[in-house]
Design an enzyme around this catalytic site. Structure first.
Site, PDB file in Angstrom:
ATOM      1  N   LYS A   3       0.907  -1.130  -0.096  1.00 34.49           N
ATOM      2  CA  LYS A   3      -0.061  -0.001  -0.111  1.00 34.49           C
ATOM      3  C   LYS A   3       0.844   1.338  -0.248  1.00 34.49           C
ATOM      4  O   LYS A   3       1.932   1.489   0.768  1.00 34.49           O
ATOM      5  CB  LYS A   3      -0.892  -0.026   1.265  1.00 34.49           C
ATOM      6  CG  LYS A   3      -1.853   1.298   1.621  1.00 34.49           C
ATOM      7  CD  LYS A   3      -2.544   1.164   2.712  1.00 34.49           C
ATOM      8  CE  LYS A   3      -3.098   2.772   3.022  1.00 34.49           C
ATOM      9  NZ  LYS A   3      -3.982   2.634   4.126  1.00 34.49           N
ATOM     10  N   LYS A  17      -9.871  13.124   8.481  1.00 32.61           N
ATOM     11  CA  LYS A  17      -9.319  12.639   9.838  1.00 32.61           C
ATOM     12  C   LYS A  17      -9.160  13.892  10.660  1.00 32.61           C
ATOM     13  O   LYS A  17      -9.023  14.933  10.374  1.00 32.61           O
ATOM     14  CB  LYS A  17      -7.925  12.106   9.666  1.00 32.61           C
ATOM     15  CG  LYS A  17      -8.026  10.790   9.107  1.00 32.61           C
ATOM     16  CD  LYS A  17      -6.190  10.132   8.860  1.00 32.61           C
ATOM     17  CE  LYS A  17      -6.230   8.759   8.138  1.00 32.61           C
ATOM     18  NZ  LYS A  17      -6.922   7.648   9.151  1.00 32.61           N
ATOM     19  N   ASP A  25       1.764   6.374   5.555  1.00 26.36           N
ATOM     20  CA  ASP A  25       0.800   5.414   4.934  1.00 26.36           C
ATOM     21  C   ASP A  25       1.254   4.843   3.747  1.00 26.36           C
ATOM     22  O   ASP A  25       0.602   4.117   3.098  1.00 26.36           O
ATOM     23  CB  ASP A  25      -0.647   6.218   4.579  1.00 26.36           C
ATOM     24  CG  ASP A  25      -1.698   5.188   4.949  1.00 26.36           C
ATOM     25  OD1 ASP A  25      -1.536   4.159   5.460  1.00 26.36           O
ATOM     26  OD2 ASP A  25      -2.925   5.650   4.361  1.00 26.36           O
ATOM     27  N   ASP A  27     -12.016   7.264   4.152  1.00 21.69           N
ATOM     28  CA  ASP A  27     -10.843   7.034   4.886  1.00 21.69           C
ATOM     29  C   ASP A  27     -10.604   5.408   4.784  1.00 21.69           C
ATOM     30  O   ASP A  27      -9.089   4.862   5.311  1.00 21.69           O
ATOM     31  CB  ASP A  27     -10.983   7.465   6.341  1.00 21.69           C
ATOM     32  CG  ASP A  27      -9.511   7.622   6.974  1.00 21.69           C
ATOM     33  OD1 ASP A  27      -8.500   7.503   6.470  1.00 21.69           O
ATOM     34  OD2 ASP A  27      -9.521   7.736   8.241  1.00 21.69           O
ATOM     35  N   GLU A  60      -9.422   3.713   2.387  1.00 23.21           N
ATOM     36  CA  GLU A  60      -8.973   3.906   1.214  1.00 23.21           C
ATOM     37  C   GLU A  60      -7.997   2.717   0.679  1.00 23.21           C
ATOM     38  O   GLU A  60      -7.691   2.574  -0.518  1.00 23.21           O
ATOM     39  CB  GLU A  60      -8.524   5.270   0.789  1.00 23.21           C
ATOM     40  CG  GLU A  60      -6.954   5.460   1.150  1.00 23.21           C
ATOM     41  CD  GLU A  60      -6.836   5.282   2.441  1.00 23.21           C
ATOM     42  OE1 GLU A  60      -7.606   5.586   3.556  1.00 23.21           O
ATOM     43  OE2 GLU A  60      -5.587   5.097   2.936  1.00 23.21           O
ATOM     44  N   ARG A  69      -7.801  -0.194   1.429  1.00 26.14           N
ATOM     45  CA  ARG A  69      -8.429  -1.505   0.714  1.00 26.14           C
ATOM     46  C   ARG A  69      -8.684  -1.345  -0.595  1.00 26.14           C
ATOM     47  O   ARG A  69      -8.895  -2.170  -1.690  1.00 26.14           O
ATOM     48  CB  ARG A  69      -9.318  -1.991   1.653  1.00 26.14           C
ATOM     49  CG  ARG A  69     -10.569  -1.191   1.912  1.00 26.14           C
ATOM     50  CD  ARG A  69     -11.454  -1.644   3.085  1.00 26.14           C
ATOM     51  NE  ARG A  69     -10.519  -0.942   4.247  1.00 26.14           N
ATOM     52  CZ  ARG A  69     -11.374  -1.238   5.431  1.00 26.14           C
ATOM     53  NH1 ARG A  69     -12.505  -1.971   5.495  1.00 26.14           N
ATOM     54  NH2 ARG A  69     -10.612  -0.783   6.541  1.00 26.14           N
TER      55      ARG A  69
END
Ligand code: BES
Ligand code: MN
Ligand code: ZN
Length: 492
Positions: A260, A272, A283, A342, A344, A346
């Site tokens: 990811k 957020k 991330d 949020d 996102e 997946r």
């Protein structure tokens, strides 16, 4: 810059070093092996052990004075219980290198008694991890405040074969760790999807790997509506990156490593809270793990086929951004209802996992900073491990354990599917708070079809918000070790 690592035989009389590190397990005594070092300290080592000033507890340290020349200082580092020596020397290496970085000695020699190849490798990886620092975006301090960073470390080991094999592995995997940590630390305005693609191109070029990079236009052709909806809110071009390493037998199925790569996750329209949002530059640590692993695999020249896959974009709110209630279609045809923008990661991984199938992989392992729920469940200690194939799950758990990146299994039972059923589409992208890590993996499972698959939720382990002793605040290098160890074991 990665630490320059070398090896040498333990000949203490000939040693010229500003710092000799001696790693010792619980309750050390002055064994014959330590006699020469005792001499170099004028008997201080023997006295410290006899008085029990130093007891070898985990992370315990004690500084002793050496000579004016030769061995100038000695640092004792405790390894605690002697049960897992690989883990013990890895940790001691990191503690010692961090201490050396702070004190400004510049070079060190590391001694932990007799070492096998695995132990030389672990000591080297610990030293590299401990010496690692991120200074690219800081102005240098005034010259009189500057302390020399640790640039050179020599591991002392008697067995020449163990020395050479361990050194080569430590250098290769250490380079992978350092790359992943650097990418993790780089902020979202520098480390963009394009930057990750350029890094991948550089790796591919250096090791003769094949690289394919899809942008927005190419992904539209592939009908990757799930990945693309996340990228709707940003003008940056999203990237699906594929690097193919083909040093294995011709025609043998590759292992696919998937990461990811959210260069920043604001949450999008389901934005957020401001507090701590800057952490979401991390991330992309799954993607950094894939690039770090490919770097290490390239250096190790492993005789196996591996494909590294990355889905990279930035999750931003805008007038064009996707929103709750939207329904999108992934490249395998499945319709997804967006409940929370949020969730996102997946959505990005869904299309990358479908794409992975065209490589006909023998196994697919994805790593993602996927859920806050995983941090609640396992903290910053263990990676969440879930998959469709129990043997593969065990293989990944074993690889994680050997590399010092422990994972822990969570179930993927059909019962959990209820939580992500949608009224309007085939599936929804959020099941709410209960079993958040499991429902995220259940979602991924809908797209990981046609091969054995394991998912690593590294939300708690890829970076740390507090100093871990061996590693400061920031990226840890996870999951590079797990990936490399898994691939290496399959290549044997
Ligand atoms: N990147 C986050 C997960 C995350 C949270 C990683 C904290 C590291 C630390 C992910 O995209 C996310 O926002 N997940 C949501 C899912 C929820 C909306 C179903 C979460 O965990 O809150
Ligand atoms: Mn998110
Ligand atoms: Zn995210």
């Amino acid at each position: 810059m990665t630490l320059s690592l070398t090896v040498a035989a333990p000949e203490f009389g000939a040693l010229d070093t500003p710092l000799l590190v001696v790693a010792l397990a619980n309750n050390p005594t002055l064994t014959p092996e330590l006699q020469p070092i005792d001499g170099l300290t004028g008997g201080a080592l023997g006295r410290a052990l006899a008085r029990r000033d130093f007891r070898g507890g985990r992370d315990e340290t004690l500084h002793l004075s050496g000579g004016e020349r030769g061995v100038q200082r000695v640092l004792l580092v405790g390894m605690g219980a002697a049960s897992d020596r690989v883990a013990g020397v890895r940790r001691a290496g990191a503690i010692a290198a961090r201490q050396a970085n702070r004190s400004g000695v510049g070079r060190l020699a590391f001694f932990a008694g007799a070492l096998s190849a695995d132990e030389v490798e672990a000591a080297g990886l610990g030293l590299i991890a401990g010496a690692w620092d991120f200074k690219e975006l800081k102005s240098p301090p005034p010259a009189d405040e500057e302390r020399a960073p640790l640039t050179d470390a020599t591991i002392l080991a008697a067995d020449a074969t163990a020395r050479d094999i361990g050194l080569r592995a430590a250098r290769a995997i250490g380079e992978g760790h350092s790359l992943a940590r650097r990418l993790g630390m780089l902020p979202g305005n520098i480390c963009t999807p394009e930057y990750l693609a350029d890094t991948a191109r550089d790796i591919a070029k250096r090791y003769g790997m094949k690289i394919t990079v899809l942008g927005r236009a190419e992904m539209e052709k592939e009908k990757m509506g799930s990945f693309l909806c996340v990228a709707q809110g940003t003008t940056q071009d999203p990237k699906l990156i594929a690097i193919e390493y083909n040093k294995g037998p011709k025609g043998s199925k590759p292992i696919a490593l998937v990461g990811k790569g959210l260069c920043f996750d604001s949450g999008g329209i389901s934005i957020k809270p401001a507090q701590g949002m800057e952490w979401m530059k991390f991330d992309m640590c799954g993607a950094a793990g894939v690039l770090g692993a490919m770097e290490a695999i390239g250096r190790l020249e492993l005789p196996i086929n591996v494909v590294g896959l990355i889905g990279s974009t930035t999750n931003m709110p805008s007038g064009e951004a996707f929103k709750p209630g939207d329904v999108v279609q992934a490249s395998n045809g499945k319709y997804i209802e967006i409940i929370n923008t949020d969730a996102e990661g997946r959505l990005v991984l869904a299309d990358v996992l479908v794409y992975a199938k065209r490589f006909d992989p023998s196994a697919v392992i994805d790593a993602a900073t996927l859920t806050g729920a995983c941090v609640i469940a396992l903290g910053h200690t263990a990676t969440g491990v879930l998959g469709t194939d129990d043997a593969l799950v065990q293989e990944v758990l074993d690889a994680g354990k050997r590399s010092g990146e422990p994972g822990w299994p969570l179930p993927l039972w059909d019962d959990y599917k209820e939580l992500i059923k949608s009224d309007v589409a085939d599936i929804k992208n959020s099941g709410g708070r209960p079993a958040g890590t499991i429902t995220a993996a259940m979602f991924l499972r809908e797209f990981a079809e046609g091969y054995p698959w394991v998912h690593l939720d590294v939300a708690g382990t890829a970076y740390t918000e507090s100093d871990l002793g061996t590693i400061p605040r920031g990226p840890t290098g996870v999951p590079v070790g797990t990936f490399v160890e898994f691939v290496r074991a399959r290549a044997r």
